[in-house]
Design a protein around this motif. Sequence first.
Motif, PDB file in Angstrom:
ATOM      1  N   GLN A  74      -5.407   7.617   5.770  1.00  0.00           N
ATOM      2  CA  GLN A  74      -5.674   7.823   4.072  1.00  0.00           C
ATOM      3  C   GLN A  74      -4.707   9.172   3.700  1.00  0.00           C
ATOM      4  O   GLN A  74      -4.165   8.948   2.529  1.00  0.00           O
ATOM      5  CB  GLN A  74      -7.198   7.990   3.956  1.00  0.00           C
ATOM      6  N   LYS A  75      -4.854  10.187   4.452  1.00  0.00           N
ATOM      7  CA  LYS A  75      -4.105  11.399   4.073  1.00  0.00           C
ATOM      8  C   LYS A  75      -2.456  11.107   4.192  1.00  0.00           C
ATOM      9  O   LYS A  75      -1.851  11.576   3.111  1.00  0.00           O
ATOM     10  CB  LYS A  75      -4.381  12.668   4.692  1.00  0.00           C
ATOM     11  N   ALA A  76      -2.140  10.502   5.056  1.00  0.00           N
ATOM     12  CA  ALA A  76      -0.636  10.127   5.273  1.00  0.00           C
ATOM     13  C   ALA A  76      -0.216   9.244   4.186  1.00  0.00           C
ATOM     14  O   ALA A  76       0.952   9.199   3.892  1.00  0.00           O
ATOM     15  CB  ALA A  76      -0.358   9.655   6.850  1.00  0.00           C
ATOM     16  N   THR A  77      -0.839   8.220   3.844  1.00  0.00           N
ATOM     17  CA  THR A  77      -0.405   7.082   3.146  1.00  0.00           C
ATOM     18  C   THR A  77      -0.873   7.222   1.649  1.00  0.00           C
ATOM     19  O   THR A  77      -0.133   6.684   0.661  1.00  0.00           O
ATOM     20  CB  THR A  77      -0.922   5.836   3.425  1.00  0.00           C
ATOM     21  N   GLY A  78      -1.888   7.932   1.514  1.00  0.00           N
ATOM     22  CA  GLY A  78      -2.376   7.994   0.142  1.00  0.00           C
ATOM     23  C   GLY A  78      -3.133   6.745  -0.473  1.00  0.00           C
ATOM     24  O   GLY A  78      -3.508   6.575  -1.527  1.00  0.00           O
ATOM     25  N   GLU A  79      -3.431   5.818   0.546  1.00  0.00           N
ATOM     26  CA  GLU A  79      -4.160   4.692   0.343  1.00  0.00           C
ATOM     27  C   GLU A  79      -5.528   4.562   0.898  1.00  0.00           C
ATOM     28  O   GLU A  79      -5.904   5.185   1.938  1.00  0.00           O
ATOM     29  CB  GLU A  79      -3.323   3.382   0.625  1.00  0.00           C
ATOM     30  N   LYS A  80      -6.388   3.818   0.499  1.00  0.00           N
ATOM     31  CA  LYS A  80      -7.754   3.640   0.839  1.00  0.00           C
ATOM     32  C   LYS A  80      -7.913   3.053   2.267  1.00  0.00           C
ATOM     33  O   LYS A  80      -8.695   3.077   3.243  1.00  0.00           O
ATOM     34  CB  LYS A  80      -8.851   3.133   0.075  1.00  0.00           C
ATOM     35  N   GLU A  81      -6.967   1.925   2.483  1.00  0.00           N
ATOM     36  CA  GLU A  81      -6.790   0.979   3.553  1.00  0.00           C
ATOM     37  C   GLU A  81      -5.561   0.334   3.675  1.00  0.00           C
ATOM     38  O   GLU A  81      -4.516   0.633   2.956  1.00  0.00           O
ATOM     39  CB  GLU A  81      -8.095  -0.007   3.368  1.00  0.00           C
ATOM     40  N   ALA A  82      -5.610  -0.561   4.510  1.00  0.00           N
ATOM     41  CA  ALA A  82      -4.211  -1.362   5.053  1.00  0.00           C
ATOM     42  C   ALA A  82      -3.713  -2.444   4.105  1.00  0.00           C
ATOM     43  O   ALA A  82      -2.717  -2.983   4.141  1.00  0.00           O
ATOM     44  CB  ALA A  82      -4.252  -1.654   6.320  1.00  0.00           C
ATOM     45  N   MET A  83      -4.690  -2.493   3.117  1.00  0.00           N
ATOM     46  CA  MET A  83      -4.404  -3.824   2.301  1.00  0.00           C
ATOM     47  C   MET A  83      -4.565  -3.335   0.741  1.00  0.00           C
ATOM     48  O   MET A  83      -5.561  -2.662   0.461  1.00  0.00           O
ATOM     49  CB  MET A  83      -5.074  -5.086   2.466  1.00  0.00           C
ATOM     50  N   LEU A  84      -3.663  -3.836  -0.306  1.00  0.00           N
ATOM     51  CA  LEU A  84      -3.717  -3.406  -1.768  1.00  0.00           C
ATOM     52  C   LEU A  84      -3.659  -4.650  -2.474  1.00  0.00           C
ATOM     53  O   LEU A  84      -2.794  -5.386  -2.288  1.00  0.00           O
ATOM     54  CB  LEU A  84      -2.385  -2.367  -2.031  1.00  0.00           C
TER      55      LEU A  84
END
Length: 317
Positions: free
Chosen positions: A101-111
Amino acid sequence: MNWISNYVRPRINSIFSRREIPENLWHKCDACGTMLFHRELTDNMNVCTNCGHHMGISPRERFHALFDGGIFSEVEVPAPLADPLHFRDQKRYPDRMRAAQKATGEKEAMLVVEGEIGRTPVVAVGQDFRFIGGSMGMYVGNAMIAAAERAVSLGRPMVLFSATGGARMQEGILSLMQMPRTTVAVQMLKEARLPYIVVLTNPTSGGVTASYAMLGDVHIAEPNALICFAGPSVIEQTIREKLPEGFQRAEYLLEHGMVDRVTPRTEQRDELIKIIRMMMKMPRAIKADLPAPGPDTAGEPLQVAPPEPAQDQSDPK
């Protein structure tokens, strides 16, 4: 006060000191080795301008280029249990999740998002390979169901951009259970007679390929994308034979009828608009910022009024 040391020397140092240059201004192409300026690469959607190699791109970056004006809204996805199996390998599963989450800035693997592509309303789903290899866990299953339910409630088509290494080992059998769950989500779209279009990107493999990624009405692949269940190295070690050149790549699958189109990333927007409007029985899309033609005027030539005759400006006398 020493005038030379306090003023002259700092002034000289500021003039001749070496300026620090950010390290992320240039990016090297993985295929041809060309150094690409970061703005040029971003404008071309992370596609090499020299050789056409398709580099990785996050779902958020892709959607900014895909939707009209880069405007879209996220669809809420129910959160699953944080660590159902209390799994630990080299790291604890919650620690691995926080790092991703820190590396991507996303909550999970799918948006999951919704918006308009060429004034065509759609629900779009994108997987992020940077997030633990885009692996399919319970959240991904929830996201597919949420996207399908949203598409059915609004009567919109659904577009999936897959990028994954398969099931998430940290969730064990719960991850594998997402295969039938996502299959049911796709079936909801089919029962509602709504198009489900899949764009296969590099890589798409494992349990995702064995479930929702290969159940689309239309399958579009990016050039040279790896699309498979088991990777080439695993197959070679199993059958102990050399595989054909380009085996399991997008072009190979196109030749053998596994995908419908191989379309570069920069051309996918126009391709999707054309396919979606055709499947939804909508009028053809038009260029520029104009309203779509109505059903009665689509396909008819423009009616241009004849020019009025010029008036004689000469003196009647």
